[in-house]
Design a protein around this motif. Structure first.
Motif, mmCIF file in Angstrom:
data_model
loop_
_atom_site.group_PDB
_atom_site.id
_atom_site.type_symbol
_atom_site.label_atom_id
_atom_site.label_comp_id
_atom_site.label_asym_id
_atom_site.label_seq_id
_atom_site.Cartn_x
_atom_site.Cartn_y
_atom_site.Cartn_z
ATOM 1 N N ALA A 67 12.083 3.055 12.384
ATOM 2 C CA ALA A 67 10.966 3.387 11.502
ATOM 3 C C ALA A 67 10.329 4.714 11.874
ATOM 4 C CB ALA A 67 9.921 2.287 11.547
ATOM 5 N N ASP A 68 9.700 5.312 10.876
ATOM 6 C CA ASP A 68 8.899 6.515 11.067
ATOM 7 C C ASP A 68 7.429 6.076 11.077
ATOM 8 O OD1 ASP A 68 7.437 8.905 10.798
ATOM 9 O OD2 ASP A 68 9.085 9.882 9.732
ATOM 10 N N HIS A 107 0.859 8.018 7.493
ATOM 11 C CA HIS A 107 0.497 9.029 6.501
ATOM 12 C C HIS A 107 0.293 8.361 5.139
ATOM 13 C CE1 HIS A 107 0.390 12.755 4.267
ATOM 14 N NE2 HIS A 107 1.473 12.413 3.578
ATOM 15 N N LEU A 108 1.155 7.410 4.819
ATOM 16 C CA LEU A 108 1.038 6.692 3.551
ATOM 17 C C LEU A 108 -0.052 5.628 3.598
ATOM 18 C CD1 LEU A 108 4.824 6.161 2.717
ATOM 19 C CD2 LEU A 108 3.215 7.611 1.458
ATOM 20 N N VAL A 109 -0.183 4.965 4.740
ATOM 21 C CA VAL A 109 -1.128 3.846 4.891
ATOM 22 C C VAL A 109 -1.920 4.083 6.170
ATOM 23 C CG1 VAL A 109 -1.398 1.341 4.891
ATOM 24 C CG2 VAL A 109 0.648 2.363 3.856
ATOM 25 N N PRO A 110 -3.003 4.864 6.109
ATOM 26 C CA PRO A 110 -3.735 5.209 7.338
ATOM 27 C C PRO A 110 -4.207 4.007 8.142
ATOM 28 C CG PRO A 110 -4.411 6.632 5.527
ATOM 29 C CD PRO A 110 -3.543 5.577 4.923
ATOM 30 N N ASP A 111 -4.498 2.883 7.473
ATOM 31 C CA ASP A 111 -4.979 1.699 8.190
ATOM 32 C C ASP A 111 -3.881 0.652 8.354
ATOM 33 O OD1 ASP A 111 -4.812 0.974 5.531
ATOM 34 O OD2 ASP A 111 -6.676 -0.202 5.538
ATOM 35 N N ALA A 112 -2.619 1.089 8.424
ATOM 36 C CA ALA A 112 -1.518 0.143 8.607
ATOM 37 C C ALA A 112 -1.774 -0.736 9.823
ATOM 38 C CB ALA A 112 -0.197 0.901 8.772
ATOM 39 N N ALA A 134 0.823 -1.207 0.000
ATOM 40 C CA ALA A 134 0.000 0.000 0.000
ATOM 41 C C ALA A 134 0.856 1.254 0.000
ATOM 42 C CB ALA A 134 -0.929 -0.011 1.212
ATOM 43 N N ALA A 135 1.935 1.248 0.778
ATOM 44 C CA ALA A 135 2.830 2.408 0.813
ATOM 45 C C ALA A 135 3.508 2.615 -0.534
ATOM 46 C CB ALA A 135 3.873 2.221 1.914
ATOM 47 N N ALA A 136 3.991 1.524 -1.118
ATOM 48 C CA ALA A 136 4.649 1.629 -2.415
ATOM 49 C C ALA A 136 3.689 2.127 -3.484
ATOM 50 C CB ALA A 136 5.231 0.277 -2.813
ATOM 51 N N LEU A 196 9.468 1.764 7.141
ATOM 52 C CA LEU A 196 8.078 1.402 7.404
ATOM 53 C C LEU A 196 7.944 0.447 8.588
ATOM 54 C CD1 LEU A 196 6.995 0.569 3.736
ATOM 55 C CD2 LEU A 196 6.435 2.658 4.988
ATOM 56 N N ALA A 197 7.009 0.740 9.475
ATOM 57 C CA ALA A 197 6.629 -0.198 10.539
ATOM 58 C C ALA A 197 5.217 0.098 10.995
ATOM 59 C CB ALA A 197 7.590 -0.118 11.721
#
Length: 289
Positions: A260-261, A267-272, A188-190, A207-208
Motif C-alpha cells: 500500500a501507499d 492524501h485522499l483520506v486525511p483521517d484514515a 471516502a477514497a473512492a 489503500l491501507a
C-alpha cells in the motif's frame, strides 16, 4: 466541497463497500443514483429514505445497465466472486458493466479492486478483478482503488459481548505483517476520486491505514477494549478445499504481499483510521457492555 451537477452512480450501494461510498458522497451533498437488482428490496427503500435515486439494473443485463448509466457524472463499481459462478461470473459481470458504461458515455469510473491485483498473484479472485481492471482500462477512463485486508473482517471475532478473554484466529502466522484498511475509508477514497479524479497522478492507489502483525492486532484490541486478548494462528488446512482462500492466506505469508501507499491513502483520506482507531469504534465488544 466539490459537487457535480449530475448524479454519481453506485453499484453495490446496499452492501458494505458501496454503502460506504454512498455515505461519503452524501456527506459531500452529492446526488447519488444507486443501481440495484431489486428496487423494492428493503435496502433500496432505505436508500430512497436518505434521498438517493434508486434505479433497477442487473449486472448480467447490459441494456438495463446502459439505461441506468445515462447522464451520470461518474460510476463507482465493485464486483464480487460470491455465488455459484465464482470468479468467472465476477469477471463476466465486471466486463458487462464496463462495456455498458462505455456505451452510456460515463465520463469516468472508480473501480474497487484489491491490493495486488496487478501483480500476477495467482489468487483466483485477485485475477478476476484484474480482468475487470483490464477491460475498464480499455473502454472508459478509470481510477482503481485497491484495498488491502478489511479491518471489518475481524469484527465477528470481537462481537461476543462478554468480558472474558478474546481469542483472535486466522490461518496466518502471528508474526507476519498485514496491511489493512477500514471500509469507511475505502468509501471516502473512492468518493474523493469520483468527484475529482485528477487528485492523484496515475490510475491506481493501493489503500491501507495500518500495518500490524496479528500479535500486534491482539495487543491493540486488548488496549482499546480493555479485555485480555491473544492471537492463535490456525493451520492453512482449516480452509479445506477452498483453493481461493488458501492461495490468499499463503500469499499473505510471502512478505511483502500487499504494498500500500500510506501517504497517498492519507492524501485522499486525511483521517484514515489506523487499527486502534477502528477498534475503538467497536463499542459493543467492550468489557462489561
Amino acid at each position: 466541497m466539490a459537487q457535480l451537477q449530475q448524479p454519481i452512480a453506485v453499484i453495490g450501494a446496499t452492501g458494505q463497500q458501496g454503502g460506504s461510498v454512498v455515505d461519503a458522497l452524501l456527506a459531500r451533498k452529492q446526488a447519488v443514483r444507486a443501481l440495484v437488482r431489486d428496487a423494492e428490496a428493503a435496502g433500496a427503500h432505505a436508500l430512497r429514505a436518505r434521498g438517493v435515486e434508486v434505479v433497477a439494473a442487473d449486472q448480467e443485463d447490459g441494456e438495463s445497465l446502459q439505461r441506468a448509466l445515462t447522464e451520470v457524472a461518474a460510476l463507482f463499481l465493485m464486483t464480487t466472486f460470491e455465488g455459484a459462478d465464482g470468479t468467472e461470473g465476477e469477471a463476466r459481470r465486471g466486463v458487462t458493466v464496463a462495456d455498458a458504461a462505455a456505451r452510456a458515455g460515463v465520463p469516468h469510473v472508480v473501480y474497487s479492486s484489491v491490493g495486488g491485483a496487478e501483480r500476477a498473484t495467482g489468487i483466483p479472485h485477485f485475477e478476476s478483478k484484474h480482468r475487470v481492471e483490464q477491460r475498464l482500462g480499455e473502454v472508459v477512463p478509470t481510477k482503481f482503488v485497491r484495498p488491502t485486508f478489511f479491518m471489518e473482517n475481524l469484527a465477528p471475532q470481537l462481537a461476543d459481548g462478554g468480558s472474558g478473554e478474546l481469542v483472535l484466529r486466522l490461518p496466518v502466522a502471528g508474526d507476519v505483517p498485514l496491511q489493512m484498511i477500514a471500509v469507511r475509508d475505502i468509501g471516502a477514497a473512492a468518493a474523493r476520486l469520483l468527484v475529482a479524479p485528477d487528485v492523484i497522478d496515475g490510475d491506481a492507489v493501493e489503500l491501507a491505514g495500518d500495518e500490524l502483525t496479528m500479535a500486534q492486532v491482539a495487543d491493540r484490541v486488548a488496549s482499546e477494549l480493555g479485555r485480555p486478548t491473544r492471537y492463535e494462528g490456525l493451520p492453512i488446512d482449516v480452509l479445506r478445499d477452498d483453493e481461493d482462500m488458501r492461495a490468499m492466506f499463503q500469499w499473505f505469508a510471502t512478505v511483502p504481499a500487499y504494498q500500500a501507499d500510506f501517504d497517498l491513502t492519507r492524501h485522499l483520506v486525511p483521517d484514515a483510521r489506523d487499527f486502534a482507531a477502528w477498534v475503538s469504534g467497536q463499542g459493543p465488544a467492550r468489557a462489561g457492555n
